[in-house]
Write a protein that holds these residues in place. Structure first.
Motif, PDB file in Angstrom:
ATOM      1  N   UNK A 136       0.833  -1.200   0.000  1.00 27.15           N
ATOM      2  CA  UNK A 136       0.000   0.000   0.000  1.00 27.15           C
ATOM      3  C   UNK A 136       0.872   1.257   0.000  1.00 27.15           C
ATOM      4  N   UNK A 137       1.933   1.245   0.801  1.00 28.58           N
ATOM      5  CA  UNK A 137       2.856   2.381   0.857  1.00 28.58           C
ATOM      6  C   UNK A 137       3.540   2.592  -0.484  1.00 28.58           C
ATOM      7  N   UNK A 138       3.973   1.517  -1.123  1.00 31.25           N
ATOM      8  CA  UNK A 138       4.632   1.619  -2.421  1.00 31.25           C
ATOM      9  C   UNK A 138       3.685   2.177  -3.478  1.00 31.25           C
ATOM     10  N   UNK A 139       2.435   1.746  -3.471  1.00 35.04           N
ATOM     11  CA  UNK A 139       1.451   2.283  -4.426  1.00 35.04           C
ATOM     12  C   UNK A 139       1.242   3.778  -4.194  1.00 35.04           C
ATOM     13  N   UNK A 140       1.175   4.182  -2.924  1.00 31.68           N
ATOM     14  CA  UNK A 140       0.990   5.600  -2.609  1.00 31.68           C
ATOM     15  C   UNK A 140       2.204   6.415  -3.045  1.00 31.68           C
TER      16      UNK A 140
END
Length: 109
Positions: free
Chosen positions: A70-74
């Motif tokens: 999720x952090x990488x997508x953000x």
């Protein structure tokens, strides 16, 4: 600087003179960003390796948790891939090229 000191002063209550410790401020001879550049990590990956890999093929790092994904997508929302070159989109929409430590030193020199 004055606002920061005023805010700090309003946060504490001092009763005795020995409670007050002086604030030390250092003036560097070189800009701070020059000290921020270090050699690449020993794992042979660029600092932006995971973002670049995600932008190219939507692959996550091995053993990434759901929170990591999720952090990488953000994070990837702020980057633009143009061929093999990765750019970070600044607040003013200016594209900043992502470089490794060696290239950054050359640019700064």
């Amino acid at each position: 600087m004055a606002d920061a000191l005023a805010t700090l002063a309003s946060l504490i209550k001092v009763n005795k003179q020995e409670d007050v410790k002086p604030i030390q401020i250092s003036i560097c001879k070189a800009p701070a960003y020059c000290y921020n550049i270090e050699e690449e990590k020993k794992d042979d990956h660029l600092w932006y390796h995971d973002i670049l890999r995600y932008m190219k093929s939507r692959e996550y790092p091995d053993q990434a948790t759901e929170n990591d994904k999720r952090t990488l997508r953000r994070l990837a929302n702020d980057y633009v891939l143009d061929g093999e070159i990765l750019y970070k989109r600044g607040k003013d929409q200016v594209l900043l090229r992502c470089v490794d430590a060696v290239e950054a030193k050359k640019i700064l020199e």
